[in-house]
Design a protein around this motif. Sequence first.
Motif, short mmCIF file in Angstrom:
data_model
loop_
_atom_site.label_atom_id
_atom_site.label_comp_id
_atom_site.label_asym_id
_atom_site.label_seq_id
_atom_site.Cartn_x
_atom_site.Cartn_y
_atom_site.Cartn_z
N ARG A 207 4.59 4.37 -2.71
CA ARG A 207 5.08 5.74 -2.68
C ARG A 207 5.29 6.31 -4.08
O ARG A 207 5.73 5.62 -5.00
N ASP B 198 0.09 6.04 -5.04
CA ASP B 198 -0.09 7.48 -4.77
C ASP B 198 -0.66 8.14 -6.04
O ASP B 198 -0.09 8.03 -7.13
N ASP C 48 6.46 1.48 0.28
CA ASP C 48 5.13 1.93 0.65
C ASP C 48 5.16 2.71 1.95
O ASP C 48 6.16 2.74 2.66
N ASP C 49 4.03 3.34 2.26
CA ASP C 49 3.89 4.06 3.52
C ASP C 49 2.40 4.16 3.85
O ASP C 49 1.55 3.81 3.02
#
Length: 266
Positions: A95, A151, A82-83
């Motif tokens: 992501r 995303d 993840d981000d």
Amino acid sequence: MSDASKSHGRKSIRATLKPRELMVDRPELSRAWTAQIITLFPQAFPGILGESLTGKALKDGLWQLRTIDLRLFGDGKHRNVDDTPAGGGAGMVLRADVVGRAIEQAQGTARGRMPILYLSPRGRRFDQPMAQALAACDGVTLLCGRFEGVDQRVLDHYGIEEVSLGDFVLTGGEIAAQAMLDACIRLRPGVLGNAVSAVEESFSNGLLEHPQYTRPAEWKGLPIPEVLTSGHHERITEWRQAQAEALTRDRRPDLWAAHAARPRKP
């Protein structure tokens, strides 16, 4: 098959044992209805699906479960999945590159008609007709989100449909996935002991199910309705239909309106 996916099914003595490889050397299961789960928590499966009728069906090879560990597709030494959200905001987002690799792993082992669905509160409401449609497929791939979600580019690129269990938010898609799978698996041939049960229950005919009773004949001064012990099958059928209609009209006016709008059979 890579270590990223694990399978459950008839090769296990019990459905709740640790995952064991199945698709490689069990050709007799190659046509079984297949559930693929992309998740950060593969150990959460089969969970409740390993119990009762669904668990017995899993052990007997009437369906099979393959978990795909999203963490194993993570980026870098720490396998980051993840981000932070683009544009700012709280939480983290799964992501696109990580989820995309997991989806391609799932697509590589899918067969026939196996739609990919993303468990999301934004999605179309899951219902009995959708369960029936999925049960008629060769299986389903479920993407379980976490954090702030996935995303959007992943959903757009792979044409993934979003599906919601209801108007509420969970911490992840795993619980919703198990509920959806239970609804589908029980409709598969041979899973229920009495196939008529799936026809007479709530939502199958657009109505809520009628009340159910069993022994003892009287409990705390409350008897079973006399009609149910009469042995008169036509009267019992009429009573159950009337009860189902009354319950639906009282508790689910939306369902009742749809039912009333249907053309009557001649």
